[in-house]
Design an enzyme around this catalytic site. Structure first.
Site, mmCIF file in Angstrom:
data_model
loop_
_atom_site.group_PDB
_atom_site.id
_atom_site.type_symbol
_atom_site.label_atom_id
_atom_site.label_comp_id
_atom_site.label_asym_id
_atom_site.label_seq_id
_atom_site.Cartn_x
_atom_site.Cartn_y
_atom_site.Cartn_z
ATOM 1 N N ASP A 41 0.888 4.061 -2.983
ATOM 2 C CA ASP A 41 0.421 5.415 -2.682
ATOM 3 C C ASP A 41 1.443 6.471 -3.082
ATOM 4 O O ASP A 41 1.112 7.468 -3.740
ATOM 5 C CB ASP A 41 0.096 5.541 -1.191
ATOM 6 C CG ASP A 41 -1.151 4.780 -0.789
ATOM 7 O OD1 ASP A 41 -1.847 4.265 -1.683
ATOM 8 O OD2 ASP A 41 -1.431 4.686 0.418
ATOM 9 N N SER A 93 -7.996 1.859 -3.378
ATOM 10 C CA SER A 93 -6.774 2.479 -2.840
ATOM 11 C C SER A 93 -5.990 3.226 -3.912
ATOM 12 O O SER A 93 -5.241 4.153 -3.591
ATOM 13 C CB SER A 93 -5.870 1.408 -2.217
ATOM 14 O OG SER A 93 -6.448 0.866 -1.059
ATOM 15 N N GLU A 117 0.831 -1.204 0.000
ATOM 16 C CA GLU A 117 0.000 0.000 0.000
ATOM 17 C C GLU A 117 0.866 1.256 0.000
ATOM 18 O O GLU A 117 0.620 2.210 -0.741
ATOM 19 C CB GLU A 117 -0.928 -0.005 1.215
ATOM 20 C CG GLU A 117 -1.905 1.160 1.266
ATOM 21 C CD GLU A 117 -2.917 1.098 0.156
ATOM 22 O OE1 GLU A 117 -2.942 2.035 -0.675
ATOM 23 O OE2 GLU A 117 -3.682 0.124 0.088
#
Length: 545
Positions: free
Chosen positions: A72, A242, A68
């Site tokens: 990001d 996400s 993640e």
């Protein structure tokens, strides 16, 4: 960018010694900068601009979060390669630690905050909204993958831009089609009221509650996005809601950097909604700025399908970035103002009357707007006759105090308070709004019980004191902070503080308490959305062992 655990991985595990003297040592490495540099080199991006901080210290390795983190920072950078990125890594993925990381980012100058995470909604979110209610800061969150049975927070906060996911598919003629990604989240909040910027947009009943997502972004697999992270061996494919949060956050950063006056989009989702409605009538969407997804679904209910205009699966749609970013920047350079209110939620008891809640209303000025703003407030559902709302000062310069008083006839429940600011001068008649919540309810200490624990001929037994906290409906209040003063034979003996369990009780242990007659006075009870009535039930206990 807010994440947990960090882009860290195990490099080796060694065991030394034998039997009871055996020791195992695990070595970990932080791959954040290495993965960042590899990604940047592959796609010709600058390697400068990233700062990584662990303000709460480093916890154990978590490879899911490592992926993640890499996704990001890499894809926020791909969209806004000149932006300064502050990656704030919380100690673990508890919401308390993640919220603390959000607060750290804001305190250290972030004006866009990306959050590709969330948890189940709770009644406490009305107070947690305060983490995302900051003038000059835009908060962006993914609305969750495979979360059709419950709503994710903080995406549900009216102070957060909630991002859903779509699926891009290549057509045989070289064009692309965009539909709902079947595993995207979205629906209606259980606790946060509908913000004014969503008025007129919903095409399904919401009970006057916040709906989400606000916008969407490609998040389905095939194609996913290329992400490099060492924890999974190098190049991988990323997808899900996400992916959209950091890329929408980067678009907001681009708009901020394009402002000629130095303005920032700030915590004002109404800008996105107002641009979406330019030249159209809500709930229909201006195609110059957002692509309206009209096919696909994430469930079988009627409101699980994409329809023309705003819907609960893709919101306003995907960004037409080449037009949307300049439009946002132009708004920043046009004389205007926005409002924010703190706290996001206040509580008053349901009995007694004469109670007053206070809020601070702050005005942010855009494009050198300098005239006054006249303030007013209204409640949904309406408060009964006798309720009053006053602002001091009014018209406001930069901030004003709203005092909201309710009579004894006010029914318990949640009230949405819409604060409206009306401009003057060049903006005469222009209105902007902010939303706060008023929780009219109370709690009381329903009983205080005593029991004994342990003890023998050598030691006196412990005295256990157990208050029970209930709300005005007789339901147990969990998570309430309770403070008591314990008296022995009429004189102060000890003071204790603790937090109630799911059954509304908290037990205090007076270790090896001497013999005598005890009584308890409650000195304080606090809980989200509730106000303590200030009472202590009658109680005494005589300890004779």
């Amino acid at each position: 960018i807010i994440d947990a655990f960090g882009d860290r991985y195990v490099t080796s595990t060694t065991t030394t010694g034998h039997g009871s003297h055996q020791t195992t040592t695990t070595t970990t490495a932080d791959a954040t900068l290495t993965d960042w540099n590899t990604f940047c080199t592959q796609f010709g991006l600058p390697t400068a601009g990233l700062t990584v901080v662990y303000p709460q210290g480093q916890a154990s390795v978590n490879t899911n979060w490592a992926s993640e983190v890499a996704m990001d920072i890499e894809w926020a950078h791909a969209i806004a390669p000149g932006a300064r990125i502050l990656l704030v890594v919380s100690y673990n993925n508890s919401l308390a630690d993640l919220y603390a990381a959000v607060d750290y980012a804001v305190a250290n100058g972030a004006n866009v905050v990306s959050m590709s995470w969330g948890g189940r909604e709770s009644s406490g979110e009305l107070s947690e909204d305060a983490h995302f209610n900051h003038l000059g800061v835009t908060f962006v969150a993914s609305d969750g993958d495979w979360q059709k049975s419950f709503i994710e927070y903080p995406a549900a906060s009216p102070y957060v831009l909630s991002v859903g996911a779509t699926q891009l598919s290549a057509n045989s003629d070289g064009t692309w089609s965009e539909t709902v990604w079947t595993n995207t989240g979205g629906s209606i909040s259980l606790y946060d009221p509908m913000p004014a910027y969503q008025n007129g947009w919903q095409q399904f009943p919401t009970g006057n509650m916040r709906s989400m997502p606000d916008v969407s972004y490609q998040g389905g697999p095939d194609p996913g996005i290329s992400v490099y992270f060492t924890a999974y061996g190098g190049w991988n494919e990323g997808y899900g809601t996400s992916t959209g949060a950091p890329q929408w956050a980067a678009l907001i950063a681009l708009a901020n950097s394009a402002s000629l006056t130095g303005g920032v989009v700030g915590n004002d989702n109404s800008l996105i909604y107002s641009i979406a409605a330019t030249g159209t009538s809500a709930p229909f969407i201006n195609p110059s700025y957002l692509f309206d997804i009209t096919s696909g679904n994430n469930g079988s209910d009627p409101d699980d399908a994409a329809i023309p205009g705003y819907d609960f699966v893709t919101g306003l749609g995907s960004p037409m970035a080449n037009n949307l970013v300049p439009a946002l920047a132009a708004v920043l350079d046009t004389p205007d103002f926005s409002l924010s209110v703190s706290p996001a939620s206040a509580g008053l008891p349901a009995a007694g009357g004469g109670w007053t809640a206070t809020y601070t209303v702050t005005i942010a000025r855009l494009g050198a707007y300098s005239d006054g703003v006249n303030l007013s407030a209204a409640s949904t559902p309406p408060l009964p006759d006798g309720a009053t709302a006053s602002f001091s000062p009014n018209p406001a310069g930069d901030s004003s105090i709203l005092s909201l008083s309710v009579p004894a006839t006010t029914a318990p429940g949640a009230y949405s308070i819409t604060i409206t600011g009306t401009g003057a001068g060049a903006l005469a008649g222009t209105t902007r709004t902010a939303i706060a919540s008023l929780q009219v309810s109370m709690m009381s200490v329903a009983s205080i019980s005593y029991s004994l624990s342990g003890g023998n001929k050598h030691n006196a037994a412990d005295l256990l004191v157990t208050p029970l906290v209930e709300d005005d409906l007789g339901q147990a209040v969990s998570g309430a902070s309770v403070s008591i003063d314990l008296y022995l034979n009429g004189s102060p003996y000890a003071s204790y503080s603790g937090t109630t369990l799911s059954d509304g009780t908290v037990t205090f242990d007076a270790a090896q308490a001497p013999l005598g007659t005890y009584s308890t006075i409650v000195s304080g009870v606090t809980a989200t959305g509730l106000v303590w009535d200030g009472g202590t039930p009658q109680n005494t206990f005589t300890k004779n062992q």
